[in-house]
Design a protein around this motif. Structure first.
Motif, PDB file in Angstrom:
ATOM      1  N   GLY A 208       7.780   5.424  15.449  1.00 40.31           N
ATOM      2  CA  GLY A 208       8.064   4.502  14.347  1.00 40.31           C
ATOM      3  C   GLY A 208       6.807   4.183  13.577  1.00 40.31           C
ATOM      4  N   ASN A 209       6.869   3.125  12.775  1.00 46.85           N
ATOM      5  CA  ASN A 209       5.698   2.702  12.012  1.00 46.85           C
ATOM      6  C   ASN A 209       5.695   1.184  11.886  1.00 46.85           C
ATOM      7  OD1 ASN A 209       7.246   2.006   9.475  1.00 46.85           O
ATOM      8  ND2 ASN A 209       7.697   4.199   9.576  1.00 46.85           N
ATOM      9  N   HIS A 210       4.709   0.655  11.165  1.00 44.03           N
ATOM     10  CA  HIS A 210       4.494  -0.793  11.125  1.00 44.03           C
ATOM     11  C   HIS A 210       5.257  -1.505  10.005  1.00 44.03           C
ATOM     12  CE1 HIS A 210       1.446  -0.598  14.206  1.00 44.03           C
ATOM     13  NE2 HIS A 210       0.753   0.309  13.517  1.00 44.03           N
ATOM     14  N   SER A 211       6.144  -0.816   9.295  1.00 39.19           N
ATOM     15  CA  SER A 211       6.847  -1.459   8.181  1.00 39.19           C
ATOM     16  C   SER A 211       7.672  -2.657   8.663  1.00 39.19           C
ATOM     17  CB  SER A 211       7.770  -0.457   7.490  1.00 39.19           C
ATOM     18  OG  SER A 211       8.535  -1.093   6.489  1.00 39.19           O
ATOM     19  N   SER A 212       7.572  -3.772   7.919  1.00 40.68           N
ATOM     20  CA  SER A 212       8.329  -4.985   8.256  1.00 40.68           C
ATOM     21  C   SER A 212       9.619  -5.103   7.455  1.00 40.68           C
ATOM     22  CB  SER A 212       7.480  -6.225   7.979  1.00 40.68           C
ATOM     23  OG  SER A 212       7.192  -6.322   6.587  1.00 40.68           O
TER      24      SER A 212
END
Length: 400
Positions: A208-212
């Motif tokens: 995944g990634n850090h997108s909020s």
């Protein structure tokens, strides 16, 4: 349409004042912030305590507060309001409004207002039909005020005819319809993606990634405020839409996001793809948690479908497609390449190198580049304000 709006509700001396309690409740339920201002006579028909309890604000009736020596600033109230609704509007108050008389706080707020003013008359048949009342109502409308016409029915006097104040539900419906028809994106369908996607490695781990999701949710909210019919496809995110009419579809993987976009893309005129979609997914997903090994772990991956490229290849005439580029190097060149390759109408570029921009922050700093390679760079702003800039570009291209 009333979500987040500041509403001054003026209540006048009329038996119909009892309906103002339900009107306050419906305004609050619709998401509005309500400040009730009553004329002195109105307090004989319904108590300020009732309306204060429902509105969650002290009810204002006088210019001055004798206990504190303070005053209720009618100018500030007039500037604070996004809308003023006077319901019930008595014959007496209509006459004062039409002739600029300010012997009470409500009429002073009215004369200070810079916002749309709605009034819902309530009085007996003969009073409503009297030439002076008819003229006053016409005068108010000539000033740009909007009348919610009285209904025909049984009146307090026992007569039957025009003069009944519109029911609270009718007033809310009237306001919502009137507001919506003036918005620039009314009846336009919009598709927005937000947040990350997660690609499972095993039952407990994922790529995944850090997108909020903050940026995408802000864009969806702003589009809805502008009148659009918004479908929001969100990856895993703790964000909550502020606009209640947004249709939210929750997904986890890139494949699920692609399928949701396929279902809604054709009908959408505006498509803003702000999600940070995983580029790779494991070839094989373990059915049990993978145990730690001394030798380490190698995961074979495969490319996920490029959602933005798929939409760009299948875009029809009149559709507006917007993408995002989060870059760390050769930022503008990479963004322009993505703009062209994926058939976008414009791309929103931001950089992880800009302080206050990127994932999980409440602010962002963007550059918009359109298909004519016209470039507009904005200062660091809240993501809500960035969403406004993006949506203004959408409006400009739709109207072109």
């Amino acid at each position: 349409m009333l979500e987040g709006k500041n509403v001054v509700l003026g209540v006048c001396g009329s038996i119909a004042a009892y309906k103002s309690a339900l009107l306050v409740r419906l305004l609050i339920k619709a998401g509005a912030r309500v400040q009730v201002v009553m004329t002195p006579d109105a307090t004989n028909f319904i108590t300020p305590l009732t309306l204060s309890t429902l509105s969650k604000n002290p009810v204002l009736t006088d210019y001055f507060i004798p206990e504190t020596g303070e005053w209720n600033n009618h100018v500030e109230l007039g500037l604070w309001a996004d809308f003023i609704i006077i319901a019930p509007a008595s014959a007496n108050t209509l006459a004062k409004m039409a002739n600029g008389l300010t012997d009470n706080l409500l009429t002073a707020v009215y004369l200070s207002a810079k916002c749309p003013v709605y009034f819902a008359p309530a009085m007996d048949l003969d009073m409503w039909k009297h030439p002076s009342t008819t003229e006053n109502a016409a005068t108010l409308q000539s000033f740009g005020n909007i009348m919610i016409a009285p209904r025909n029915g049984e009146l307090a006097s026992g007569l039957h005819g025009e003069g009944r104040m519109a029911e609270p539900e009718e007033i809310i419906a009237f306001l919502s319809a009137d507001i919506k028809k003036k918005l620039p994106l009314t009846d336009i369908k919009a598709l927005v993606t937000a947040g990350p996607t997660y690609e499972a490695i095993d039952p407990v781990r994922f790529i995944g990634n850090h997108s909020s999701g903050k940026m995408g949710f802000a864009i969806a909210d702003e589009l809805a405020l502008l009148g659009a019919d918004v479908t929001l496809v969100s990856g895993p995110s703790a964000q909550v839409s502020k606009q209640r009419l947004i249709k939210r579809i929750d997904v986890t993987t890139a494949a699920e996001m692609l399928e949701a976009c396929r279902q809604h893309f054709t009908m959408a005129k505006v498509c803003i793809m702000s999600a940070a979609v995983s580029d790779y997914a494991p070839v094989t997903i373990a059915t049990q948690k993978i145990k730690k090994h001394e030798a380490g772990l190698t995961i074979e991956t495969k490319k996920t479908t490029d959602i933005l490229k798929f939409l760009g290849d299948n875009k029809h005439d009149g559709q507006l497609l917007v993408g995002f580029a989060l870059e760390t190097d050769n930022e503008e060149a990479n963004a322009i390449e993505k703009l062209k390759k994926k058939n976008l109408d414009f791309i929103v570029l931001n950089s992880l190198g800009d302080a206050g921009a990127g994932f999980k922050t409440d602010t962002n700093k963007i550059t918009i580049i359109d298909r004519d390679l016209q470039k507009t760079t904005f200062d660091l702003k809240s993501k809500e304000d960035v969403a406004k800039d993006i949506c203004q570009k959408v409006i400009a291209l739709i109207k072109r």
